[in-house]
Design a protein around this motif. Sequence first.
Motif, PDB file in Angstrom:
ATOM      1  N   ASP A   1      42.493  25.557  46.560  1.00  0.00           N
ATOM      2  CA  ASP A   1      41.064  25.299  46.540  1.00  0.00           C
ATOM      3  C   ASP A   1      40.428  26.251  47.705  1.00  0.00           C
ATOM      4  O   ASP A   1      40.068  25.817  48.552  1.00  0.00           O
ATOM      5  N   TRP A   2      40.242  27.539  47.081  1.00  0.00           N
ATOM      6  CA  TRP A   2      39.833  28.587  47.881  1.00  0.00           C
ATOM      7  C   TRP A   2      38.235  28.854  47.598  1.00  0.00           C
ATOM      8  O   TRP A   2      37.934  29.900  48.149  1.00  0.00           O
ATOM      9  N   ALA A   3      37.637  28.058  47.120  1.00  0.00           N
ATOM     10  CA  ALA A   3      35.964  28.414  46.893  1.00  0.00           C
ATOM     11  C   ALA A   3      35.501  28.363  48.223  1.00  0.00           C
ATOM     12  O   ALA A   3      35.737  27.622  49.103  1.00  0.00           O
ATOM     13  N   PHE A   4      34.603  29.266  48.468  1.00  0.00           N
ATOM     14  CA  PHE A   4      33.829  29.521  49.907  1.00  0.00           C
ATOM     15  C   PHE A   4      34.723  29.619  50.807  1.00  0.00           C
ATOM     16  O   PHE A   4      34.572  29.173  52.201  1.00  0.00           O
ATOM     17  N   ARG A   5      35.815  30.160  50.700  1.00  0.00           N
ATOM     18  CA  ARG A   5      36.880  30.731  51.655  1.00  0.00           C
ATOM     19  C   ARG A   5      37.122  31.979  51.559  1.00  0.00           C
ATOM     20  O   ARG A   5      36.842  32.629  50.523  1.00  0.00           O
ATOM     21  N   PHE A   6      37.392  32.655  52.749  1.00  0.00           N
ATOM     22  CA  PHE A   6      38.014  33.929  52.755  1.00  0.00           C
ATOM     23  C   PHE A   6      39.077  34.679  51.560  1.00  0.00           C
ATOM     24  O   PHE A   6      39.079  35.381  50.826  1.00  0.00           O
ATOM     25  N   GLU A   7      39.976  33.355  51.623  1.00  0.00           N
ATOM     26  CA  GLU A   7      41.085  33.520  50.258  1.00  0.00           C
ATOM     27  C   GLU A   7      40.641  33.783  49.088  1.00  0.00           C
ATOM     28  O   GLU A   7      40.990  34.294  48.311  1.00  0.00           O
ATOM     29  N   GLY A   8      39.167  33.125  49.004  1.00  0.00           N
ATOM     30  CA  GLY A   8      38.760  32.981  47.588  1.00  0.00           C
ATOM     31  C   GLY A   8      38.146  34.549  47.351  1.00  0.00           C
ATOM     32  O   GLY A   8      38.204  35.042  46.304  1.00  0.00           O
ATOM     33  N   ILE A   9      37.443  35.020  48.287  1.00  0.00           N
ATOM     34  CA  ILE A   9      36.797  36.188  48.038  1.00  0.00           C
ATOM     35  C   ILE A   9      37.965  37.552  47.898  1.00  0.00           C
ATOM     36  O   ILE A   9      37.639  38.339  47.227  1.00  0.00           O
ATOM     37  N   TRP A  10      39.114  37.198  48.622  1.00  0.00           N
ATOM     38  CA  TRP A  10      40.346  38.211  48.558  1.00  0.00           C
ATOM     39  C   TRP A  10      40.661  38.202  47.115  1.00  0.00           C
ATOM     40  O   TRP A  10      40.748  39.131  46.593  1.00  0.00           O
TER      41      TRP A  10
ATOM     42  N   PHE B   1      39.668  50.305  47.738  1.00  0.00           N
ATOM     43  CA  PHE B   1      39.021  50.056  48.950  1.00  0.00           C
ATOM     44  C   PHE B   1      37.676  50.032  49.089  1.00  0.00           C
ATOM     45  O   PHE B   1      36.932  49.212  49.592  1.00  0.00           O
ATOM     46  N   ALA B   2      37.204  51.327  48.585  1.00  0.00           N
ATOM     47  CA  ALA B   2      35.823  51.793  48.630  1.00  0.00           C
ATOM     48  C   ALA B   2      35.058  50.627  47.850  1.00  0.00           C
ATOM     49  O   ALA B   2      33.923  50.334  48.005  1.00  0.00           O
ATOM     50  N   HIS B   3      35.619  50.435  46.666  1.00  0.00           N
ATOM     51  CA  HIS B   3      34.950  49.275  45.564  1.00  0.00           C
ATOM     52  C   HIS B   3      34.737  48.167  46.173  1.00  0.00           C
ATOM     53  O   HIS B   3      33.853  47.428  46.091  1.00  0.00           O
ATOM     54  N   THR B   4      35.929  47.513  46.834  1.00  0.00           N
ATOM     55  CA  THR B   4      35.784  46.339  47.440  1.00  0.00           C
ATOM     56  C   THR B   4      34.801  46.168  48.698  1.00  0.00           C
ATOM     57  O   THR B   4      34.076  45.267  48.748  1.00  0.00           O
ATOM     58  N   LEU B   5      34.937  47.427  49.122  1.00  0.00           N
ATOM     59  CA  LEU B   5      33.957  47.230  50.426  1.00  0.00           C
ATOM     60  C   LEU B   5      32.662  47.212  50.142  1.00  0.00           C
ATOM     61  O   LEU B   5      31.639  46.521  50.779  1.00  0.00           O
ATOM     62  N   GLY B   6      31.845  47.675  49.015  1.00  0.00           N
ATOM     63  CA  GLY B   6      30.708  47.608  48.642  1.00  0.00           C
ATOM     64  C   GLY B   6      30.309  46.301  47.500  1.00  0.00           C
ATOM     65  O   GLY B   6      29.146  46.360  46.946  1.00  0.00           O
ATOM     66  N   GLU B   7      31.371  45.549  47.515  1.00  0.00           N
ATOM     67  CA  GLU B   7      31.237  44.324  46.453  1.00  0.00           C
ATOM     68  C   GLU B   7      30.275  43.510  46.808  1.00  0.00           C
ATOM     69  O   GLU B   7      30.198  43.017  47.973  1.00  0.00           O
ATOM     70  N   PHE B   8      29.478  42.829  46.094  1.00  0.00           N
ATOM     71  CA  PHE B   8      28.588  41.772  46.210  1.00  0.00           C
ATOM     72  C   PHE B   8      28.300  40.828  45.220  1.00  0.00           C
ATOM     73  O   PHE B   8      28.667  39.566  45.848  1.00  0.00           O
ATOM     74  N   GLY B   9      28.626  40.805  44.015  1.00  0.00           N
ATOM     75  CA  GLY B   9      28.241  39.593  43.217  1.00  0.00           C
ATOM     76  C   GLY B   9      29.531  38.804  43.044  1.00  0.00           C
ATOM     77  O   GLY B   9      29.221  37.592  43.412  1.00  0.00           O
ATOM     78  N   VAL B  10      30.665  39.276  42.914  1.00  0.00           N
ATOM     79  CA  VAL B  10      31.860  38.406  43.017  1.00  0.00           C
ATOM     80  C   VAL B  10      31.899  37.711  44.399  1.00  0.00           C
ATOM     81  O   VAL B  10      32.197  36.543  44.314  1.00  0.00           O
ATOM     82  N   VAL B  11      31.741  38.684  45.499  1.00  0.00           N
ATOM     83  CA  VAL B  11      31.980  37.754  46.832  1.00  0.00           C
ATOM     84  C   VAL B  11      31.047  36.551  47.016  1.00  0.00           C
ATOM     85  O   VAL B  11      31.332  35.461  47.496  1.00  0.00           O
ATOM     86  N   LEU B  12      29.669  36.910  46.684  1.00  0.00           N
ATOM     87  CA  LEU B  12      28.695  36.061  46.825  1.00  0.00           C
ATOM     88  C   LEU B  12      28.972  34.885  45.875  1.00  0.00           C
ATOM     89  O   LEU B  12      28.645  33.368  46.358  1.00  0.00           O
ATOM     90  N   MET B  13      29.460  34.897  44.669  1.00  0.00           N
ATOM     91  CA  MET B  13      29.676  33.710  43.661  1.00  0.00           C
ATOM     92  C   MET B  13      30.775  32.758  44.266  1.00  0.00           C
ATOM     93  O   MET B  13      30.801  31.604  44.346  1.00  0.00           O
ATOM     94  N   VAL B  14      31.889  33.559  44.719  1.00  0.00           N
ATOM     95  CA  VAL B  14      33.120  32.794  45.082  1.00  0.00           C
ATOM     96  C   VAL B  14      33.084  32.227  46.492  1.00  0.00           C
ATOM     97  O   VAL B  14      33.369  31.215  46.887  1.00  0.00           O
ATOM     98  N   GLY B  15      32.445  33.114  47.343  1.00  0.00           N
ATOM     99  CA  GLY B  15      32.493  32.695  48.866  1.00  0.00           C
ATOM    100  C   GLY B  15      31.347  32.406  49.261  1.00  0.00           C
ATOM    101  O   GLY B  15      31.205  31.903  50.407  1.00  0.00           O
ATOM    102  N   GLY B  16      29.869  32.383  48.750  1.00  0.00           N
ATOM    103  CA  GLY B  16      29.044  31.964  49.129  1.00  0.00           C
ATOM    104  C   GLY B  16      28.282  33.117  50.421  1.00  0.00           C
ATOM    105  O   GLY B  16      28.847  34.237  50.422  1.00  0.00           O
ATOM    106  N   ASN B  17      27.827  32.498  51.562  1.00  0.00           N
ATOM    107  CA  ASN B  17      27.420  33.265  52.544  1.00  0.00           C
ATOM    108  C   ASN B  17      27.510  32.538  54.125  1.00  0.00           C
ATOM    109  O   ASN B  17      26.645  32.034  54.471  1.00  0.00           O
ATOM    110  N   LEU B  18      28.749  32.559  54.035  1.00  0.00           N
ATOM    111  CA  LEU B  18      29.141  31.644  55.315  1.00  0.00           C
ATOM    112  C   LEU B  18      29.466  32.908  56.561  1.00  0.00           C
ATOM    113  O   LEU B  18      30.557  33.625  56.348  1.00  0.00           O
TER     114      LEU B  18
END
Length: 220
Positions: free
Chosen positions: A76-85, A146-163
Amino acid sequence: MTEAFFLSFKLATLTALTLLVLGLPLAYLLAFKRLPFKPLLEAVLLLPLTLPPTVLGFYLLVLLAPDGALGRIGLDWAFRFEGIWLGSVIFSLPFALTAYREALAAVDVEVLEVARTLGVGRWVRWRRVVLPWIWPGLLSGTLLAFAHTLGEFGVVLMVGGNLPGETRVASIYIFDLVQALDFATAERAALVFVAISFVLVLAVRTLEARWRSITGYGTR
């Protein structure tokens, strides 16, 4: 700003290392093995290339929710670092996989066969023949992920929110600054991104040129 960039670097580093561990064996299978339903497997692995990040993020959010398919088995990794990883690994997999597969495809199979007939073991062949041949390509693919992950926005925001301190990476931090009309701070953060991205892209292109000069792949 420091906290957001630190979290972005942590996420990008863990994602790139994970993709190196997982992507290299997958690339080897796709490059050298005759697999049943190989086109179907490739389509599944490369699907994030065409999916909008929000779509991939939505399905991951559903799966990682406490009552989701993965959440019910303890993930249950929604809105957690493990989820955005996890989301970053899936979303960046096609970039690393393509680079790794291209590097492996350039290996001269006849050289490996000669080494095998001379009694050189499999792991020694990998260490003494394959890795020296493909390491620039591997490093290039890893840096690209690494570079692609560094600039990612949509997936991170959807899975992890803004904590803050947990899932608010630098790209989301800049978005927050713009929403708050703090353009001066947003500009400084964006310039940091531009500088980092330029260095990474330059490193990738330099490594690709070195790899092609070593293997002659794509120049014949």
